[in-house]
Design an enzyme around this catalytic site. Structure first.
Site, PDB file in Angstrom:
ATOM      1  NE  ARG A 126      -3.816  -2.241   0.033  1.00 48.34           N
ATOM      2  CZ  ARG A 126      -3.598  -3.435  -0.542  1.00 48.34           C
ATOM      3  NH1 ARG A 126      -2.470  -3.637  -1.223  1.00 48.34           N
ATOM      4  NH2 ARG A 126      -4.474  -4.388  -0.463  1.00 48.34           N
TER       5      ARG A 126
ATOM      6  CB  SER B  65      -9.627  -0.914   3.609  1.00 45.21           C
ATOM      7  OG  SER B  65     -10.144  -2.118   3.087  1.00 45.21           O
TER       8      SER B  65
ATOM      9  CD  GLU C 284      -5.951   0.514   2.450  1.00 45.39           C
ATOM     10  OE1 GLU C 284      -6.514   0.226   1.378  1.00 45.39           O
ATOM     11  OE2 GLU C 284      -5.565  -0.354   3.257  1.00 45.39           O
TER      12      GLU C 284
END
Length: 315
Positions: free
Chosen positions: A177, A226, A296
Protein backbone atom coordinates in the site's frame (compact mmCIF):
# COMPACT_ATOMS: atom_id res chain seq x y z
CA UNK A 1 -10.08 37.86 -3.61
CA UNK A 2 -10.03 34.20 -4.68
CA UNK A 3 -6.88 32.30 -5.60
CA UNK A 4 -8.09 32.37 -9.20
CA UNK A 5 -8.28 36.17 -9.09
CA UNK A 6 -4.77 36.39 -7.65
CA UNK A 7 -3.32 34.20 -10.37
CA UNK A 8 -4.90 36.41 -13.03
CA UNK A 9 -3.22 36.32 -16.44
CA UNK A 10 -0.83 33.52 -15.47
CA UNK A 11 -3.54 31.03 -16.40
CA UNK A 12 -4.52 32.58 -19.71
CA UNK A 13 -4.77 30.09 -22.54
CA UNK A 14 -5.65 27.06 -20.44
CA UNK A 15 -8.33 24.85 -21.95
CA UNK A 16 -9.41 23.04 -18.80
CA UNK A 17 -11.96 24.04 -16.18
CA UNK A 18 -11.03 26.35 -13.29
CA UNK A 19 -13.40 26.64 -10.34
CA UNK A 20 -12.72 28.75 -7.20
CA UNK A 21 -14.02 27.64 -3.78
CA UNK A 22 -14.92 24.21 -5.13
CA UNK A 23 -17.05 22.03 -2.86
CA UNK A 24 -14.97 18.96 -2.08
CA UNK A 25 -17.94 17.27 -0.41
CA UNK A 26 -19.33 16.73 -3.92
CA UNK A 27 -16.14 14.99 -5.07
CA UNK A 28 -15.65 12.40 -2.32
CA UNK A 29 -17.53 9.26 -1.40
CA UNK A 30 -17.79 10.35 2.24
CA UNK A 31 -19.50 13.56 1.05
CA UNK A 32 -17.88 15.72 3.72
CA UNK A 33 -15.27 18.47 3.87
CA UNK A 34 -14.73 22.14 3.21
CA UNK A 35 -13.98 23.79 -0.14
CA UNK A 36 -10.76 23.82 -2.12
CA UNK A 37 -9.32 27.27 -2.85
CA UNK A 38 -9.19 26.34 -6.54
CA UNK A 39 -10.14 23.24 -8.54
CA UNK A 40 -8.52 22.62 -11.92
CA UNK A 41 -9.65 19.94 -14.36
CA UNK A 42 -7.12 19.93 -17.22
CA UNK A 43 -8.25 19.16 -20.75
CA UNK A 44 -5.30 16.84 -21.40
CA UNK A 45 -1.65 16.27 -20.49
CA UNK A 46 -0.40 19.31 -22.43
CA UNK A 47 -2.92 21.51 -20.64
CA UNK A 48 -1.82 20.14 -17.27
CA UNK A 49 1.86 20.67 -18.12
CA UNK A 50 1.19 24.30 -19.04
CA UNK A 51 -0.73 24.88 -15.81
CA UNK A 52 2.05 23.44 -13.67
CA UNK A 53 4.69 25.41 -15.54
CA UNK A 54 2.86 28.67 -14.80
CA UNK A 55 1.74 27.99 -11.24
CA UNK A 56 3.91 29.72 -8.61
CA UNK A 57 5.99 27.30 -6.52
CA UNK A 58 4.55 28.52 -3.22
CA UNK A 59 0.99 27.42 -4.05
CA UNK A 60 0.25 23.89 -2.77
CA UNK A 61 -1.01 21.30 -5.25
CA UNK A 62 -3.09 18.24 -4.46
CA UNK A 63 -4.30 15.62 -6.93
CA UNK A 64 -7.53 13.70 -6.33
CA UNK A 65 -9.20 10.95 -8.28
CA UNK A 66 -12.75 9.73 -7.79
CA UNK A 67 -12.49 10.46 -4.05
CA UNK A 68 -13.20 6.90 -2.95
CA UNK A 69 -10.60 6.74 -0.15
CA UNK A 70 -10.34 10.44 0.63
CA UNK A 71 -11.41 12.27 3.79
CA UNK A 72 -11.38 16.06 3.40
CA UNK A 73 -11.35 18.03 6.64
CA UNK A 74 -13.99 20.66 7.37
CA UNK A 75 -11.67 23.65 6.93
CA UNK A 76 -11.15 22.87 3.26
CA UNK A 77 -7.98 22.58 1.19
CA UNK A 78 -5.40 25.30 0.69
CA UNK A 79 -4.12 25.92 -2.83
CA UNK A 80 -5.05 23.98 -5.95
CA UNK A 81 -6.81 20.65 -6.24
CA UNK A 82 -6.24 18.95 -9.59
CA UNK A 83 -8.78 16.42 -10.76
CA UNK A 84 -7.95 14.64 -13.99
CA UNK A 85 -10.85 14.48 -16.43
CA UNK A 86 -12.13 11.21 -17.89
CA UNK A 87 -12.04 12.75 -21.36
CA UNK A 88 -8.39 13.74 -21.15
CA UNK A 89 -6.98 10.99 -18.93
CA UNK A 90 -9.47 8.12 -19.02
CA UNK A 91 -8.36 6.32 -22.18
CA UNK A 92 -7.31 2.69 -22.43
CA UNK A 93 -5.63 1.05 -25.41
CA UNK A 94 -4.08 -2.31 -26.14
CA UNK A 95 -0.34 -2.14 -26.86
CA UNK A 96 0.35 -5.85 -27.40
CA UNK A 97 -1.15 -9.28 -26.74
CA UNK A 98 -0.49 -8.81 -23.03
CA UNK A 99 -0.02 -5.06 -22.55
CA UNK A 100 -2.45 -2.19 -21.99
CA UNK A 101 -1.89 1.54 -21.63
CA UNK A 102 -4.42 3.32 -19.41
CA UNK A 103 -4.87 6.92 -18.32
CA UNK A 104 -4.70 7.77 -14.64
CA UNK A 105 -8.37 8.86 -14.50
CA UNK A 106 -9.61 5.50 -15.76
CA UNK A 107 -11.67 3.72 -13.07
CA UNK A 108 -10.02 0.52 -11.89
CA UNK A 109 -13.10 -1.49 -12.90
CA UNK A 110 -12.79 -0.26 -16.50
CA UNK A 111 -9.21 -1.51 -16.74
CA UNK A 112 -10.44 -4.91 -15.55
CA UNK A 113 -13.16 -4.81 -18.21
CA UNK A 114 -10.70 -3.83 -20.94
CA UNK A 115 -8.39 -6.68 -19.96
CA UNK A 116 -11.33 -9.10 -20.09
CA UNK A 117 -12.24 -7.93 -23.59
CA UNK A 118 -8.63 -8.35 -24.73
CA UNK A 119 -8.25 -11.78 -23.13
CA UNK A 120 -5.50 -10.58 -20.78
CA UNK A 121 -5.40 -12.18 -17.34
CA UNK A 122 -4.21 -10.76 -14.04
CA UNK A 123 -6.48 -7.71 -13.82
CA UNK A 124 -9.60 -9.23 -12.25
CA UNK A 125 -8.71 -7.78 -8.82
CA UNK A 126 -9.31 -4.25 -10.12
CA UNK A 127 -12.96 -5.16 -10.58
CA UNK A 128 -13.38 -4.83 -6.82
CA UNK A 129 -11.40 -1.63 -6.19
CA UNK A 130 -13.62 1.50 -6.20
CA UNK A 131 -11.05 4.03 -7.36
CA UNK A 132 -9.13 5.33 -10.37
CA UNK A 133 -5.72 4.21 -11.59
CA UNK A 134 -3.84 7.30 -10.43
CA UNK A 135 -4.57 6.39 -6.84
CA UNK A 136 -3.87 2.72 -7.48
CA UNK A 137 -0.45 3.61 -8.89
CA UNK A 138 0.38 5.89 -5.96
CA UNK A 139 -0.65 3.52 -3.16
CA UNK A 140 -0.05 0.14 -4.82
CA UNK A 141 -3.72 -0.75 -4.52
CA UNK A 142 -4.53 -4.41 -4.30
CA UNK A 143 -7.23 -6.97 -3.56
CA UNK A 144 -7.68 -10.73 -3.70
CA UNK A 145 -3.94 -11.27 -3.09
CA UNK A 146 -2.90 -9.29 -6.20
CA UNK A 147 -1.29 -5.83 -6.12
CA UNK A 148 -0.79 -3.06 -8.67
CA UNK A 149 2.99 -3.56 -8.56
CA UNK A 150 2.54 -6.98 -10.17
CA UNK A 151 1.01 -5.47 -13.31
CA UNK A 152 2.91 -2.19 -13.80
CA UNK A 153 5.58 -1.89 -16.50
CA UNK A 154 6.09 1.88 -16.53
CA UNK A 155 4.36 4.96 -15.14
CA UNK A 156 4.01 8.30 -16.95
CA UNK A 157 4.02 11.46 -14.83
CA UNK A 158 4.49 15.23 -14.71
CA UNK A 159 6.46 16.97 -11.99
CA UNK A 160 5.63 20.26 -10.25
CA UNK A 161 7.23 22.23 -13.08
CA UNK A 162 5.28 20.41 -15.80
CA UNK A 163 8.19 18.27 -16.97
CA UNK A 164 7.44 14.76 -18.22
CA UNK A 165 8.86 11.60 -16.63
CA UNK A 166 8.61 7.86 -17.26
CA UNK A 167 9.31 5.62 -14.25
CA UNK A 168 10.03 1.91 -14.35
CA UNK A 169 8.39 -0.50 -11.93
CA UNK A 170 11.60 -0.59 -9.91
CA UNK A 171 11.78 3.22 -9.77
CA UNK A 172 8.29 3.32 -8.24
CA UNK A 173 9.68 1.61 -5.14
CA UNK A 174 6.55 -0.36 -4.37
CA UNK A 175 5.72 -2.02 -1.07
CA UNK A 176 2.47 -2.85 0.73
CA UNK A 177 0.00 0.00 0.00
CA UNK A 178 2.90 2.35 -0.70
CA UNK A 179 5.24 3.68 -3.37
CA UNK A 180 8.45 5.68 -3.08
CA UNK A 181 7.69 7.88 -6.11
CA UNK A 182 8.27 11.58 -5.44
CA UNK A 183 5.24 13.22 -3.85
CA UNK A 184 5.15 16.04 -6.37
CA UNK A 185 4.72 13.70 -9.33
CA UNK A 186 1.29 13.66 -10.95
CA UNK A 187 0.63 10.34 -12.64
CA UNK A 188 -1.03 10.69 -16.05
CA UNK A 189 -1.07 7.06 -17.17
CA UNK A 190 0.78 3.76 -17.13
CA UNK A 191 1.61 0.66 -19.14
CA UNK A 192 0.39 -2.56 -17.56
CA UNK A 193 1.15 -6.18 -18.45
CA UNK A 194 -0.81 -9.35 -17.79
CA UNK A 195 -0.79 -12.75 -19.46
CA UNK A 196 -2.94 -14.59 -22.03
CA UNK A 197 -6.05 -16.05 -20.42
CA UNK A 198 -9.42 -17.51 -21.34
CA UNK A 199 -12.18 -14.89 -21.18
CA UNK A 200 -14.56 -17.22 -19.36
CA UNK A 201 -11.96 -17.83 -16.66
CA UNK A 202 -11.31 -14.09 -16.31
CA UNK A 203 -15.04 -13.38 -16.09
CA UNK A 204 -15.46 -16.05 -13.42
CA UNK A 205 -12.73 -14.45 -11.29
CA UNK A 206 -14.32 -11.02 -11.71
CA UNK A 207 -17.68 -12.45 -10.63
CA UNK A 208 -16.03 -13.92 -7.52
CA UNK A 209 -14.59 -10.50 -6.67
CA UNK A 210 -17.97 -8.82 -7.08
CA UNK A 211 -19.82 -11.45 -5.06
CA UNK A 212 -17.30 -11.15 -2.24
CA UNK A 213 -17.64 -7.34 -2.13
CA UNK A 214 -21.43 -7.46 -2.08
CA UNK A 215 -21.45 -10.11 0.63
CA UNK A 216 -19.00 -8.64 3.16
CA UNK A 217 -18.59 -4.92 2.41
CA UNK A 218 -21.03 -2.01 2.86
CA UNK A 219 -20.61 -0.89 -0.75
CA UNK A 220 -23.91 1.01 -0.90
CA UNK A 221 -23.03 3.29 2.02
CA UNK A 222 -21.13 6.59 2.07
CA UNK A 223 -17.79 5.00 2.81
CA UNK A 224 -14.14 5.25 1.89
CA UNK A 225 -13.26 1.57 1.59
CA UNK A 226 -10.75 0.04 3.98
CA UNK A 227 -10.03 2.56 6.73
CA UNK A 228 -6.77 1.06 8.02
CA UNK A 229 -3.97 -1.01 6.53
CA UNK A 230 -3.63 -4.58 7.72
CA UNK A 231 -0.93 -4.86 10.40
CA UNK A 232 1.76 -7.50 9.97
CA UNK A 233 0.43 -10.94 10.83
CA UNK A 234 -3.18 -9.87 11.32
CA UNK A 235 -6.15 -8.13 9.72
CA UNK A 236 -7.32 -4.66 10.68
CA UNK A 237 -10.93 -5.75 11.00
CA UNK A 238 -10.00 -8.52 13.45
CA UNK A 239 -8.15 -6.07 15.69
CA UNK A 240 -11.00 -3.54 15.49
CA UNK A 241 -13.55 -6.21 16.35
CA UNK A 242 -11.43 -7.50 19.25
CA UNK A 243 -11.25 -3.94 20.62
CA UNK A 244 -15.06 -3.76 20.65
CA UNK A 245 -15.30 -1.13 17.92
CA UNK A 246 -17.68 -2.85 15.51
CA UNK A 247 -20.61 -0.45 15.12
CA UNK A 248 -18.88 2.26 17.20
CA UNK A 249 -20.43 5.67 16.48
CA UNK A 250 -19.25 9.27 16.90
CA UNK A 251 -21.68 11.90 15.66
CA UNK A 252 -22.77 10.84 12.20
CA UNK A 253 -19.80 8.50 11.69
CA UNK A 254 -19.89 4.76 12.34
CA UNK A 255 -17.64 1.73 11.98
CA UNK A 256 -19.72 -0.59 9.84
CA UNK A 257 -21.53 -3.48 11.47
CA UNK A 258 -21.03 -5.50 8.27
CA UNK A 259 -17.28 -4.93 7.94
CA UNK A 260 -15.74 -3.07 10.86
CA UNK A 261 -12.72 -1.81 8.91
CA UNK A 262 -15.14 0.28 6.85
CA UNK A 263 -16.06 3.69 8.22
CA UNK A 264 -19.37 5.14 7.00
CA UNK A 265 -21.17 8.46 6.97
CA UNK A 266 -24.62 7.56 8.24
CA UNK A 267 -26.06 10.75 6.77
CA UNK A 268 -24.96 13.82 8.71
CA UNK A 269 -21.31 13.17 9.55
CA UNK A 270 -18.65 15.86 9.36
CA UNK A 271 -14.99 15.39 8.57
CA UNK A 272 -14.39 15.94 12.28
CA UNK A 273 -16.76 13.08 13.19
CA UNK A 274 -15.10 10.64 10.80
CA UNK A 275 -11.52 11.43 11.74
CA UNK A 276 -12.39 11.45 15.46
CA UNK A 277 -13.93 8.01 15.07
CA UNK A 278 -10.88 6.71 13.25
CA UNK A 279 -8.46 7.98 15.90
CA UNK A 280 -10.66 6.61 18.69
CA UNK A 281 -10.52 3.19 17.03
CA UNK A 282 -6.75 3.43 16.71
CA UNK A 283 -6.48 4.28 20.42
CA UNK A 284 -8.71 1.40 21.50
CA UNK A 285 -6.90 -1.11 19.28
CA UNK A 286 -3.60 0.04 20.77
CA UNK A 287 -5.01 -0.55 24.26
CA UNK A 288 -6.39 -3.95 23.24
CA UNK A 289 -3.55 -5.35 21.14
CA UNK A 290 -0.57 -2.97 21.51
CA UNK A 291 -0.88 -2.32 17.77
CA UNK A 292 -1.10 1.16 16.27
CA UNK A 293 -3.16 0.85 13.11
CA UNK A 294 -2.01 2.88 10.11
CA UNK A 295 -4.57 4.86 8.13
CA UNK A 296 -5.24 3.67 4.59
CA UNK A 297 -7.75 6.45 3.94
CA UNK A 298 -6.03 9.72 3.06
CA UNK A 299 -6.97 12.64 5.34
CA UNK A 300 -6.34 16.03 3.79
CA UNK A 301 -6.94 19.72 4.33
CA UNK A 302 -7.37 22.11 7.23
CA UNK A 303 -9.21 21.49 10.46
CA UNK A 304 -12.09 23.86 11.18
CA UNK A 305 -11.41 26.24 14.11
CA UNK A 306 -11.81 24.42 17.40
CA UNK A 307 -12.27 21.07 15.65
CA UNK A 308 -8.76 19.63 15.62
CA UNK A 309 -8.41 15.85 15.90
CA UNK A 310 -5.35 14.67 17.81
CA UNK A 311 -3.82 11.42 16.50
CA UNK A 312 -3.90 8.41 18.77
CA UNK A 313 -0.11 8.44 19.16
CA UNK A 314 -0.36 11.92 20.73
CA UNK A 315 -2.97 10.98 23.31
Amino acid sequence: MTLLDRLGDRLAGLRGRLKPDAEMSKLTWFQVGGPADLLFQPADEDDLALFLERLPDEIPVLVVGVGSNLLVRDGGIEGVVIRLSAKGFGNVEQRSDTMLFAGAALPDKRLAAAALEAGIGGFHFYHGIPGALGGALRMNAGANVVETMERVVEVHALDRRGRRHVLTNAEMGYSYRHSEAARDLIFTGAVFEGYPADRDEIRAKMDEVQTHRETVQPIREKTGGSTFKNPAGSSAWKEIDKAGCRGLTIGGAQMSEMHCNFMINTGAATGFDLESLGETVRERVRESSSLLLEWEIKRLGRFAPGRVVEPAESR
